[in-house]
Enzyme design. Structure first.
Site, mmCIF file in Angstrom:
data_model
loop_
_atom_site.group_PDB
_atom_site.id
_atom_site.type_symbol
_atom_site.label_atom_id
_atom_site.label_comp_id
_atom_site.label_asym_id
_atom_site.label_seq_id
_atom_site.Cartn_x
_atom_site.Cartn_y
_atom_site.Cartn_z
ATOM 1 N N TYR A 1 42.753 97.235 98.797
ATOM 2 C CA TYR A 1 42.036 97.626 97.554
ATOM 3 C C TYR A 1 43.256 97.883 96.406
ATOM 4 C CZ TYR A 1 38.309 98.823 100.731
ATOM 5 O OH TYR A 1 37.336 98.686 101.641
ATOM 6 N N TRP B 1 34.494 104.933 91.349
ATOM 7 C CA TRP B 1 34.194 106.474 92.009
ATOM 8 C C TRP B 1 35.433 106.887 92.833
ATOM 9 C CZ3 TRP B 1 29.904 107.686 96.315
ATOM 10 C CH2 TRP B 1 30.266 106.666 97.321
ATOM 11 N N ASP B 2 36.260 106.031 93.230
ATOM 12 C CA ASP B 2 37.442 106.199 93.958
ATOM 13 C C ASP B 2 38.244 107.045 92.996
ATOM 14 O OD1 ASP B 2 36.357 103.599 95.161
ATOM 15 O OD2 ASP B 2 37.984 103.831 96.457
ATOM 16 N N TYR C 1 42.768 89.906 95.660
ATOM 17 C CA TYR C 1 41.474 90.392 95.902
ATOM 18 C C TYR C 1 40.269 89.649 95.579
ATOM 19 C CZ TYR C 1 37.473 93.626 96.225
ATOM 20 O OH TYR C 1 36.325 94.318 96.314
ATOM 21 N N GLN D 1 29.325 101.840 89.507
ATOM 22 C CA GLN D 1 29.316 102.751 90.928
ATOM 23 C C GLN D 1 28.709 103.928 90.398
ATOM 24 O OE1 GLN D 1 33.409 102.516 92.236
ATOM 25 N NE2 GLN D 1 32.404 101.512 94.250
ATOM 26 N N GLY E 1 28.103 101.894 96.306
ATOM 27 C CA GLY E 1 29.483 102.313 97.000
ATOM 28 C C GLY E 1 29.303 102.082 98.519
ATOM 29 N N ASP F 1 28.374 99.641 100.792
ATOM 30 C CA ASP F 1 28.072 98.343 100.493
ATOM 31 C C ASP F 1 27.196 97.908 101.359
ATOM 32 O OD1 ASP F 1 29.971 98.804 98.882
ATOM 33 O OD2 ASP F 1 31.493 97.305 99.623
ATOM 34 N N ARG G 1 34.757 95.099 108.956
ATOM 35 C CA ARG G 1 34.133 94.725 107.125
ATOM 36 C C ARG G 1 32.846 94.171 107.314
ATOM 37 N NH1 ARG G 1 36.337 96.591 103.152
ATOM 38 N NH2 ARG G 1 35.811 94.828 102.175
ATOM 39 N N TYR H 1 31.715 99.815 109.326
ATOM 40 C CA TYR H 1 31.820 99.872 107.813
ATOM 41 C C TYR H 1 31.024 100.990 107.378
ATOM 42 C CZ TYR H 1 33.768 98.552 103.107
ATOM 43 O OH TYR H 1 34.284 98.266 101.936
ATOM 44 N N GLU I 1 40.491 104.893 106.171
ATOM 45 C CA GLU I 1 39.258 104.725 105.492
ATOM 46 C C GLU I 1 37.891 105.411 105.887
ATOM 47 O OE1 GLU I 1 38.721 100.474 104.891
ATOM 48 O OE2 GLU I 1 37.557 100.887 103.162
HETATM 49 C C1 2M8 Z 1 34.450 99.457 99.079
HETATM 50 O O1 2M8 Z 1 33.642 98.355 98.203
HETATM 51 C C2 2M8 Z 1 34.503 97.177 97.821
HETATM 52 C C3 2M8 Z 1 33.658 96.447 96.775
HETATM 53 O O2 2M8 Z 1 33.472 97.328 95.806
HETATM 54 C C4 2M8 Z 1 35.040 96.163 99.026
HETATM 55 O O3 2M8 Z 1 34.312 96.385 100.096
HETATM 56 O O4 2M8 Z 1 35.896 95.472 98.655
HETATM 57 C C5 2M8 Z 1 33.385 100.378 99.009
HETATM 58 O O5 2M8 Z 1 33.689 101.219 100.316
HETATM 59 C C6 2M8 Z 1 33.344 101.064 98.048
HETATM 60 O O6 2M8 Z 1 32.580 102.177 98.061
HETATM 61 C C7 2M8 Z 1 34.742 101.702 97.497
HETATM 62 O O7 2M8 Z 1 34.852 102.189 96.096
HETATM 63 C C8 2M8 Z 1 35.689 100.358 97.466
HETATM 64 C C9 2M8 Z 1 37.132 100.691 97.168
HETATM 65 O O8 2M8 Z 1 37.509 101.801 98.125
HETATM 66 O O9 2M8 Z 1 35.624 99.724 98.643
#
Ligand code: 2M8
Length: 430
Positions: A29, A35-36, A81, A107, A163, A165, A198, A355, A399
């Site tokens: 990421y 929200w992170d 990404y 989010q 959040g 997913d 995932r 996940y 994570e």
């Molecule tokens: C995850 O979501 C993203 C898409 O927004 C992904 O899977 O690429 C989720 O766990 C989400 O809650 C979180 O904010 C994000 C970044 O940690 O990853």
């Protein structure tokens, strides 16, 4: 022991620090998530208030003209990404900011709760004054744009907005999406961590279908509500929004702004939350499929999060705790040593490495600990706190974690795992 854990957590946040924002993890990421960043600011506020404020300010830079704070603010130094800015094409909306690249959805609004933490810790009103208008615009957007009938519950238009997913909560709706042909795209995520940790390609096909749909409708909410199969009143997001409204009310009072608007939102939410989302037979809060006009009967951790918000009555809280302490659902049993899984073990979708379909996530444990404390279940809160810290001690700042083995899955050095561990160890709620 715990001091060492805090030191290690701080090092995780420092390693993911991009200057004024923090990426959730080194490679998986690489951008800023909504929200992170709020969870990260809650952690940072324990030792660096200025840096916590910078985290919030950088999130606000991405705010849309209609008030929405997007779920991703892209870091222009990397393109590794998917989906990238080109997939979102936010310039199709006249509400999008002109000079910054973001996603086109939001989010859960933890940002206002993080701001309240910062302001309480600083014991000064300056920061509240600085960001209040922007936060108010975000809340107004939620309550007007995402609740056009004024029902007291806002809708999400994509699983990414929750959040959580690939939560079992969304599966029935997603399964109904029959794709004439698979969307074309290239994932990066499942090359960086094991693909079975995932979401599946079938999940992604539907995530991309919904993203394409919102983009092709130029992010026009009325059109999306009318045409999308996914319009859901999510228990988790509405619980967080309720808490955030309360935080906004507190900030307003502090700086002499009117408090009636957030108070009215809270009043309405409390009523509809009870009448529409509480299922008395199952003693759980369930999401409501706004498009299909039906309750989504899925037993996941989201059903328990109203404890965090104080949206359950005392009687409901007692019954929710029964689910948490039941070995068939959320408590340890012979096969499951660790808690709290994100889906009930009784669910046919439960997957210990899946996940958001079973693994333990630190933010969810954090919500439950805070919720249990609120309702006076201090012993259970303490147990979950101790378990959570022990899990990190054992497996690192992953994570998420396999509830059966305690092994860390997904990406390592995950920012919110670090930030919320700091909050749990310091535990001096401001
Ligand atoms: C995850 O979501 C993203 C898409 O927004 C992904 O899977 O690429 C989720 O766990 C989400 O809650 C979180 O904010 C994000 C970044 O940690 O990853």
């Amino acid at each position: 022991m715990n001091r060492l854990l805090v030191d290690r957590a701080r090092r995780v946040l420092a390693a993911n620090d991009l200057g004024t924002s923090t990426k959730p993890s080194p490679a998986l990421y690489p951008h800023q998530w909504n929200w992170d960043s709020a969870f990260i600011a809650i952690g940072l506020a324990h030792y660096d208030l200025e840096r916590a404020k910078a985290e919030i300010r950088s999130l606000l830079v991405g705010q849309w003209r209609n008030g929405m704070i997007p779920h991703i603010i892209f870091n222009s130094d990397t393109s590794a990404y998917f989906p990238d800015p080109h997939s979102w094409q936010i310039a199709r909306s006249s509400d999008a900011p002109a000079s910054i690249l973001t996603s086109g959805i939001t989010q859960p609004p933890m940002i206002t709760i993080a701001v309240r933490d910062i302001v309480r810790r600083e014991n000064r009103a300056d920061f509240a004054r600085e960001v209040f208008r922007a936060l108010l615009a975000y809340h107004r957007w939620f309550h007007h744009d995402r609740d056009p009938r004024g029902e007291g519950l806002v809708s999400i238009i994509h699983p990414w907005e929750s959040g959580m997913d690939n939560s079992p909560r969304w599966l029935e709706i997603l399964d109904q999406i029959k794709l004439e042909k698979r969307p074309t795209y290239k994932r990066e995520d499942n090359t960086l961590v094991p693909p079975d940790e995932r979401p599946t390609d079938a999940d992604y096909d539907r995530f991309i279908f919904l993203m394409d749909l919102a983009r092709n409708l130029n992010y026009n909410r009325a059109e999306i509500f009318a045409n999308s199969p996914f319009v859901v009143q999510d228990v988790l997001l509405n619980s967080i929004l309720f808490c955030a409204d309360d935080a906004l009310r507190e900030l307003a009072a502090l700086i002499g702004e009117p408090t009636e608007e957030p108070e009215q939102w809270m009043h309405k939410t409390r009523l509809t939350f009870q009448s529409r989302l509480w299922n008395d037979a199952d003693a759980l809060f369930y999401d409501f499929d706004r498009r299909g006009e039906r309750t989504i009967h899925e037993n996941t951790i989201a059903a328990l999060i109203p404890l965090y918000a104080g949206l359950a009555t005392k009687g409901q809280a007692d019954r929710l705790v029964k689910h948490m302490t039941s070995p068939e659902e959320y408590a340890p049993d012979t096969a499951t040593a660790f808690r709290v899984p994100t889906a009930s073990k009784s669910s046919k979708y439960f997957a210990p490495r899946g996940y958001w379909r079973g693994p333990i996530w630190i933010n969810m444990n954090w919500f439950l600990i805070r919720g249990l404390e609120r309702y006076g279940y201090t012993e259970l809160a303490e147990e979950i706190r101790a378990d959570t810290l022990a899990l990190i001690e054992r497996s690192g700042f992953h994570e998420y974690f396999n509830p059966q083995t305690g092994e860390g899955d997904g990406t390592d050095t995950f920012s919110w795992s670090a930030a919320l561990v700091i909050d749990l160890v310091e535990d001096d709620t401001p």
